[in-house]
Design a protein around this motif. Structure first.
Motif, PDB file in Angstrom:
ATOM      1  N   SER A 145       4.821   5.381   4.036  1.00 37.27           N
ATOM      2  CA  SER A 145       5.490   6.052   5.150  1.00 37.27           C
ATOM      3  C   SER A 145       5.556   7.560   4.917  1.00 37.27           C
ATOM      4  O   SER A 145       5.293   8.354   5.824  1.00 37.27           O
ATOM      5  CB  SER A 145       6.899   5.478   5.323  1.00 37.27           C
ATOM      6  OG  SER A 145       7.583   6.155   6.330  1.00 37.27           O
ATOM      7  N   LYS A 146       5.903   7.963   3.682  1.00 35.40           N
ATOM      8  CA  LYS A 146       5.948   9.394   3.362  1.00 35.40           C
ATOM      9  C   LYS A 146       4.568  10.023   3.496  1.00 35.40           C
ATOM     10  O   LYS A 146       4.418  11.126   4.017  1.00 35.40           O
ATOM     11  CB  LYS A 146       6.470   9.604   1.942  1.00 35.40           C
ATOM     12  CG  LYS A 146       7.952   9.358   1.789  1.00 35.40           C
ATOM     13  CD  LYS A 146       8.382   9.568   0.354  1.00 35.40           C
ATOM     14  CE  LYS A 146       9.838   9.241   0.140  1.00 35.40           C
ATOM     15  NZ  LYS A 146      10.231   9.379  -1.273  1.00 35.40           N
ATOM     16  N   ALA A 147       3.545   9.308   3.003  1.00 36.10           N
ATOM     17  CA  ALA A 147       2.177   9.831   3.074  1.00 36.10           C
ATOM     18  C   ALA A 147       1.736   9.995   4.525  1.00 36.10           C
ATOM     19  O   ALA A 147       1.098  10.994   4.882  1.00 36.10           O
ATOM     20  CB  ALA A 147       1.206   8.909   2.334  1.00 36.10           C
ATOM     21  N   SER A 148       2.090   9.040   5.376  1.00 40.06           N
ATOM     22  CA  SER A 148       1.735   9.137   6.795  1.00 40.06           C
ATOM     23  C   SER A 148       2.418  10.341   7.430  1.00 40.06           C
ATOM     24  O   SER A 148       1.806  11.080   8.209  1.00 40.06           O
ATOM     25  CB  SER A 148       2.138   7.862   7.535  1.00 40.06           C
ATOM     26  OG  SER A 148       1.357   6.788   7.109  1.00 40.06           O
ATOM     27  N   SER A 149       3.676  10.542   7.099  1.00 44.23           N
ATOM     28  CA  SER A 149       4.413  11.684   7.634  1.00 44.23           C
ATOM     29  C   SER A 149       3.774  12.996   7.188  1.00 44.23           C
ATOM     30  O   SER A 149       3.606  13.923   7.994  1.00 44.23           O
ATOM     31  CB  SER A 149       5.864  11.614   7.168  1.00 44.23           C
ATOM     32  OG  SER A 149       6.556  12.762   7.552  1.00 44.23           O
ATOM     33  N   LEU A 150       3.405  13.078   5.921  1.00 45.85           N
ATOM     34  CA  LEU A 150       2.762  14.300   5.404  1.00 45.85           C
ATOM     35  C   LEU A 150       1.386  14.510   6.035  1.00 45.85           C
ATOM     36  O   LEU A 150       0.969  15.642   6.287  1.00 45.85           O
ATOM     37  CB  LEU A 150       2.654  14.244   3.888  1.00 45.85           C
ATOM     38  CG  LEU A 150       3.983  14.342   3.144  1.00 45.85           C
ATOM     39  CD1 LEU A 150       3.784  14.090   1.653  1.00 45.85           C
ATOM     40  CD2 LEU A 150       4.639  15.692   3.375  1.00 45.85           C
ATOM     41  N   ARG A 151       0.666  13.413   6.293  1.00 50.85           N
ATOM     42  CA  ARG A 151      -0.654  13.518   6.924  1.00 50.85           C
ATOM     43  C   ARG A 151      -0.507  14.079   8.343  1.00 50.85           C
ATOM     44  O   ARG A 151      -1.283  14.935   8.765  1.00 50.85           O
ATOM     45  CB  ARG A 151      -1.330  12.146   6.930  1.00 50.85           C
ATOM     46  CG  ARG A 151      -2.760  12.171   7.323  1.00 50.85           C
ATOM     47  CD  ARG A 151      -3.507  10.838   7.155  1.00 50.85           C
ATOM     48  NE  ARG A 151      -2.725   9.637   7.244  1.00 50.85           N
ATOM     49  CZ  ARG A 151      -2.300   8.915   6.197  1.00 50.85           C
ATOM     50  NH1 ARG A 151      -2.576   9.308   4.973  1.00 50.85           N
ATOM     51  NH2 ARG A 151      -1.606   7.816   6.377  1.00 50.85           N
ATOM     52  N   VAL A 152       0.499  13.614   9.069  1.00 47.09           N
ATOM     53  CA  VAL A 152       0.741  14.131  10.424  1.00 47.09           C
ATOM     54  C   VAL A 152       1.100  15.612  10.357  1.00 47.09           C
ATOM     55  O   VAL A 152       0.589  16.425  11.137  1.00 47.09           O
ATOM     56  CB  VAL A 152       1.867  13.316  11.112  1.00 47.09           C
ATOM     57  CG1 VAL A 152       2.335  14.003  12.387  1.00 47.09           C
ATOM     58  CG2 VAL A 152       1.389  11.909  11.407  1.00 47.09           C
ATOM     59  N   GLU A 153       1.956  15.973   9.415  1.00 45.93           N
ATOM     60  CA  GLU A 153       2.347  17.378   9.253  1.00 45.93           C
ATOM     61  C   GLU A 153       1.136  18.238   8.890  1.00 45.93           C
ATOM     62  O   GLU A 153       0.974  19.354   9.398  1.00 45.93           O
ATOM     63  CB  GLU A 153       3.412  17.483   8.160  1.00 45.93           C
ATOM     64  CG  GLU A 153       4.022  18.841   8.023  1.00 45.93           C
ATOM     65  CD  GLU A 153       5.119  18.860   6.973  1.00 45.93           C
ATOM     66  OE1 GLU A 153       5.233  19.899   6.286  1.00 45.93           O
ATOM     67  OE2 GLU A 153       5.832  17.867   6.831  1.00 45.93           O
ATOM     68  N   SER A 154       0.270  17.720   8.027  1.00 50.82           N
ATOM     69  CA  SER A 154      -0.935  18.449   7.633  1.00 50.82           C
ATOM     70  C   SER A 154      -1.861  18.660   8.827  1.00 50.82           C
ATOM     71  O   SER A 154      -2.413  19.754   9.014  1.00 50.82           O
ATOM     72  CB  SER A 154      -1.662  17.669   6.538  1.00 50.82           C
ATOM     73  OG  SER A 154      -2.946  18.171   6.318  1.00 50.82           O
TER      74      SER A 154
END
Length: 132
Positions: free
Chosen positions: A67-76
């Protein structure tokens, strides 16, 4: 050692004792085998339970990290898109400035220079030093 039996025949007592001893040995061996099997099955059950516990624990951690990785991917992706848009703005303004420079339109040059982003100004100043 031998002893007479009812019919007068002699029976070898040591053979009977040996046979009884072998029967007891087989019984004890079978009991130990069953005990060892029970202990082994208990160890397997404990190992299986522990494995299930660890799987559930790490599954939860993995889900949280995903979930954290998905959030960071969206932010990136958002930041990358914004950077592309800002570069496009810089290029469009610079092209307008070049057109005004070629046309020797001082008013339009000042207009474009006033709209350059602060991040673009060092590159623009370096360009002006080379051109001038």
């Amino acid at each position: 050692m031998t002893s007479p039996n009812d019919e007068g025949q002699h029976t070898d007592i040591s053979d009977e004792v040996e046979a009884q001893f072998q029967a007891i040995r087989k019984t004890i061996s079978a009991q130990w085998s069953e005990i060892l099997s029970a202990v082994l099955l208990a160890a397997v059950a404990i190992g299986t339970a522990w494995s299930g516990f660890q799987s559930a624990q790490w599954g939860g951690i993995q889900s949280t990290q995903f979930s954290k990785a998905s959030s960071l991917r969206v932010e990136s992706t958002r930041a990358s898109t914004m950077a592309g848009q800002l570069i496009t703005i810089d290029v469009i303004l610079f092209e307008g400035w070049v057109d005004a420079f070629v046309a020797e339109n001082e008013k339009l040059l000042n207009f474009y220079e006033g709209r350059f982003r602060d991040e673009f100004l060092p590159a623009f100043e370096a360009f002006k030093e080379v051109v001038a």
